[in-house]
Write a protein that holds these residues in place. Structure first.
Motif, mmCIF file in Angstrom:
data_model
loop_
_atom_site.group_PDB
_atom_site.id
_atom_site.type_symbol
_atom_site.label_atom_id
_atom_site.label_comp_id
_atom_site.label_asym_id
_atom_site.label_seq_id
_atom_site.Cartn_x
_atom_site.Cartn_y
_atom_site.Cartn_z
ATOM 1 N N GLY A 7 -21.510 9.718 -69.708
ATOM 2 C CA GLY A 7 -20.173 10.248 -69.442
ATOM 3 C C GLY A 7 -19.173 9.152 -69.105
ATOM 4 N N PHE A 8 -18.005 9.584 -68.700
ATOM 5 C CA PHE A 8 -16.968 8.644 -68.270
ATOM 6 C C PHE A 8 -16.384 9.180 -66.968
ATOM 7 C CE2 PHE A 8 -17.308 7.890 -72.780
ATOM 8 C CZ PHE A 8 -17.170 6.511 -72.906
ATOM 9 N N PRO A 9 -17.125 9.011 -65.848
ATOM 10 C CA PRO A 9 -16.671 9.630 -64.599
ATOM 11 C C PRO A 9 -15.291 9.154 -64.143
ATOM 12 C CG PRO A 9 -18.584 8.168 -64.248
ATOM 13 C CD PRO A 9 -18.418 8.322 -65.706
ATOM 14 N N GLY A 10 -14.928 7.921 -64.511
ATOM 15 C CA GLY A 10 -13.600 7.410 -64.136
ATOM 16 C C GLY A 10 -12.484 8.202 -64.808
ATOM 17 N N VAL A 11 -12.728 8.610 -66.047
ATOM 18 C CA VAL A 11 -11.743 9.430 -66.764
ATOM 19 C C VAL A 11 -11.797 10.860 -66.222
ATOM 20 C CG1 VAL A 11 -11.074 10.349 -69.031
ATOM 21 C CG2 VAL A 11 -11.962 7.999 -68.852
ATOM 22 N N ALA A 12 -13.046 11.358 -66.039
ATOM 23 C CA ALA A 12 -13.221 12.749 -65.594
ATOM 24 C C ALA A 12 -12.540 13.004 -64.249
ATOM 25 C CB ALA A 12 -14.709 13.076 -65.500
ATOM 26 N N ALA A 13 -12.576 11.993 -63.394
ATOM 27 C CA ALA A 13 -11.986 12.172 -62.062
ATOM 28 C C ALA A 13 -10.490 12.447 -62.147
ATOM 29 C CB ALA A 13 -12.233 10.916 -61.226
ATOM 30 N N ARG A 14 -9.870 12.008 -63.244
ATOM 31 C CA ARG A 14 -8.417 12.163 -63.344
ATOM 32 C C ARG A 14 -7.994 13.255 -64.342
ATOM 33 N NH1 ARG A 14 -6.643 5.931 -63.554
ATOM 34 N NH2 ARG A 14 -4.539 6.804 -63.448
ATOM 35 N N VAL A 15 -8.964 13.802 -65.071
ATOM 36 C CA VAL A 15 -8.662 14.960 -65.953
ATOM 37 C C VAL A 15 -9.755 15.989 -65.728
ATOM 38 C CG1 VAL A 15 -7.761 15.531 -68.236
ATOM 39 C CG2 VAL A 15 -8.298 13.175 -67.707
ATOM 40 N N ARG B 285 -2.248 3.282 -78.410
ATOM 41 C CA ARG B 285 -1.282 4.087 -77.675
ATOM 42 C C ARG B 285 -1.735 5.537 -77.568
ATOM 43 N NH1 ARG B 285 3.880 1.750 -77.910
ATOM 44 N NH2 ARG B 285 4.442 3.371 -76.409
ATOM 45 N N ALA B 286 -1.496 6.116 -76.402
ATOM 46 C CA ALA B 286 -1.724 7.557 -76.231
ATOM 47 C C ALA B 286 -0.547 8.283 -76.869
ATOM 48 C CB ALA B 286 -1.807 7.893 -74.750
ATOM 49 N N ILE B 287 -0.807 9.029 -77.932
ATOM 50 C CA ILE B 287 0.281 9.743 -78.611
ATOM 51 C C ILE B 287 0.516 11.094 -77.937
ATOM 52 C CG2 ILE B 287 1.069 10.719 -80.801
ATOM 53 C CD1 ILE B 287 0.828 7.631 -80.745
ATOM 54 N N GLY B 288 -0.557 11.769 -77.565
ATOM 55 C CA GLY B 288 -0.408 13.047 -76.891
ATOM 56 C C GLY B 288 -1.487 14.026 -77.293
ATOM 57 N N GLY B 289 -1.265 15.287 -76.954
ATOM 58 C CA GLY B 289 -2.282 16.290 -77.232
ATOM 59 C C GLY B 289 -1.664 17.645 -77.505
ATOM 60 N N ILE C 178 -4.752 8.431 -69.626
ATOM 61 C CA ILE C 178 -5.672 7.792 -68.670
ATOM 62 C C ILE C 178 -6.527 6.739 -69.367
ATOM 63 C CG2 ILE C 178 -7.750 8.265 -67.286
ATOM 64 C CD1 ILE C 178 -6.105 10.962 -66.593
ATOM 65 N N GLN C 179 -6.972 7.064 -70.572
ATOM 66 C CA GLN C 179 -7.771 6.080 -71.318
ATOM 67 C C GLN C 179 -6.931 4.848 -71.647
ATOM 68 O OE1 GLN C 179 -10.810 7.731 -74.210
ATOM 69 N NE2 GLN C 179 -9.484 9.503 -74.012
ATOM 70 N N GLU C 180 -5.671 5.091 -71.985
ATOM 71 C CA GLU C 180 -4.777 3.958 -72.274
ATOM 72 C C GLU C 180 -4.612 3.089 -71.017
ATOM 73 O OE1 GLU C 180 -0.838 4.464 -74.514
ATOM 74 O OE2 GLU C 180 -0.189 3.822 -72.527
ATOM 75 N N GLN C 181 -4.511 3.742 -69.857
ATOM 76 C CA GLN C 181 -4.271 3.009 -68.608
ATOM 77 C C GLN C 181 -5.495 2.231 -68.142
ATOM 78 O OE1 GLN C 181 -2.969 6.108 -65.951
ATOM 79 N NE2 GLN C 181 -1.048 6.391 -67.069
ATOM 80 N N ILE C 182 -6.690 2.858 -68.228
ATOM 81 C CA ILE C 182 -7.865 2.189 -67.654
ATOM 82 C C ILE C 182 -8.681 1.441 -68.711
ATOM 83 C CG2 ILE C 182 -7.982 3.902 -65.798
ATOM 84 C CD1 ILE C 182 -10.417 5.133 -67.111
ATOM 85 N N GLY C 183 -8.319 1.625 -69.956
ATOM 86 C CA GLY C 183 -8.992 0.875 -71.033
ATOM 87 C C GLY C 183 -10.428 1.308 -71.262
ATOM 88 N N SER C 184 -10.733 2.538 -70.931
ATOM 89 C CA SER C 184 -12.094 3.039 -71.114
ATOM 90 C C SER C 184 -12.050 4.532 -71.421
ATOM 91 C CB SER C 184 -12.891 2.785 -69.826
ATOM 92 O OG SER C 184 -14.122 3.483 -69.865
ATOM 93 N N GLY C 185 -13.063 4.987 -72.140
ATOM 94 C CA GLY C 185 -13.137 6.418 -72.453
ATOM 95 C C GLY C 185 -13.696 6.629 -73.850
ATOM 96 N N PRO C 186 -13.975 7.875 -74.198
ATOM 97 C CA PRO C 186 -14.594 8.147 -75.502
ATOM 98 C C PRO C 186 -13.738 7.720 -76.685
ATOM 99 C CG PRO C 186 -14.012 10.196 -74.353
ATOM 100 C CD PRO C 186 -13.849 9.094 -73.380
ATOM 101 N N ALA C 187 -12.421 7.889 -76.587
ATOM 102 C CA ALA C 187 -11.547 7.516 -77.701
ATOM 103 C C ALA C 187 -11.614 6.010 -77.939
ATOM 104 C CB ALA C 187 -10.111 7.940 -77.409
#
Lengths: 235, 156
Positions: free
Chosen positions: B85-93, B39-43, B54-63
């Motif tokens: 990198g993770f261009p899919g995540v970067a595109a949205r953040v 779960r994405a708790i926050g920041g 975004i990582q929670e939604q797309i199931g990919s990313g550094p975390a």
């Protein structure tokens, strides 16, 4: 406003609760000071704490010189860490052995304590203790040192706040009081081990702490047991 | 409700303090919940919260990679092509460029990841990565302390 999802947080904490044994705040603070010490790369660190409405006492010290720093200040009722608490701001000394503000301190200090910095640890805006670090050589503290020290104090404050949120205030105060009282027992156990095994104070404390961790017990409980056994041997 | 908000504020402040200590622009948190979902708790700010969501939604990313591998993951520039990198995540953040993800462990198991981030791309120095790991230990201490409070007991 926060950037936290409360529902996800609570669901995750519930998962953590099922597998995590409760550990006391004092044990957590000891671990936190250890982390701070390893991150800073200074010679040592410690945490002093005030009983409600009373004077500052030492709660955690990473080593023997650190304990001498805290003990000497408590004996004299003055020093950089006590000033940090009373004035509620960072206090530093580049060489505490020649610092004219505390002329009697040098005689009581371990020779490896030279430069000292302390910042208040606060709950709300009120100081409840101090986070202290020392260097074994003369050292010029700069603003980045102080900012980093405040940052770590902030993390320790969150740990205390978490403990206050998790427990009744009286139960938390009881744990801290127990720890403060049992420092005397720990000091006596260190003296006993030094005499019995011809160890330095640092070696005795490190061994005591390791044995307590390995057996998942509190240092104070192990110290009390050792003193009991020691008394039995002497009879 | 007040108590849950108090928990949220505490985690929010802790993330901010940890980011300050590391000298990062922000810190964010992902945890495994009581149904074994990540779960994405926050920041510590909105960018961190979005990074995790975004990582929670797309199931990919550094975390997620850090949790799967059970080790630190450093990304110097999120916009770089895979596998760096993770261009899919970067595109949205777009505001987040460099990310350090460290796994969080209790004595028994992995419980989530702590993620530090910066707005500028840069290489993560080994000393900073080690510091991030130790700060993760402090995060776990705060979480464990909070987990033992009574209002969160019971099943969801």
């Amino acid at each position: 406003m926060t950037h936290i999802d409360p529902e996800a947080l609570v669901a995750s904490l519930r998962k953590l609760r099922t597998t995590s044994p409760a550990t006391g705040i004092v044990h957590q603070l000891e671990r936190a000071v250890d982390v701070v010490n390893s991150l800073f790369g200074y010679s040592g660190a410690g945490l002093m704490f005030a009983e409600e409405g009373k004077d500052l006492r030492y709660l955690v010290a990473t080593d023997d010189p650190g304990r001498s720093l805290e003990g000497a200040q408590l004996h004299l009722g003055q020093g950089p860490c006590i000033s940090a608490f009373e004035e509620n701001c960072a206090v530093t000394s580049n060489d505490v052995c020649v610092d004219p503000r505390w002329p009697k301190l040098a005689d009581l200090l371990h020779p490896e304590v030279r430069a000292v910095a302390g910042v208040p640890v606060r709950l709300g805006s009120e100081p409840v203790g101090t986070l202290n670090v020392y260097q074994a050589t003369v050292y010029q503290w700069d603003e980045s040192d102080i900012q980093a020290l405040y940052g770590y104090a902030d993390v320790i404050e969150q740990l205390l706040a978490a403990a206050m949120a998790a427990e009744e205030k009286s139960a938390l105060a009881e744990q801290l009081q127990y720890a403060l009282d049992y420092r005397v027992v720990i000091e006596r156990a260190i003296g006993y081990l030094m005499g019995k095994h011809d160890l330095t104070a640092t070696q005795a404390f490190t061994g005591l702490r390791k044995q307590a961790r390995d057996s998942r017990r509190r240092v104070a409980d192990l110290a009390a047991e050792l003193l009991g056994e020691g008394a039995g041997e002497m009879r | 409700m007040t108590q849950v908000l108090e928990l949220s504020r505490l985690i929010d402040r802790t993330l901010g303090a940890l980011a300050d200590v590391l000298g990062a622009d922000g810190a964010a948190l992902m945890l495994i919940d009581d149904h074994d979902r990540l779960r994405a708790i926050g920041g510590s700010d909105d960018h961190g919260r979005r990074l995790e969501l975004i990582q929670e939604q797309i199931g990919s990313g550094p975390a997620i990679e850090s949790l799967v591998r059970g080790e630190d993951v450093t990304v110097d520039d999120l916009r770089a092509a895979r596998p760096l990198g993770f261009p899919g995540v970067a595109a949205r953040v777009s505001e987040v460029r460099a990310v350090l993800s460290v796994p969080l462990r209790t004595e028994e198991r992995l419980i989530g990841t702590l993620n530090f981030y910066d707005r500028m791309s840069h290489e993560w120095q080994p000393a900073k990565v080690r510091a991030g790991e130790r700060l993760g230990e402090l995060m776990v201490m705060v979480l464990q302390t909070l987990a033992n409070r009574s209002p969160i007991s019971g099943q969801s």
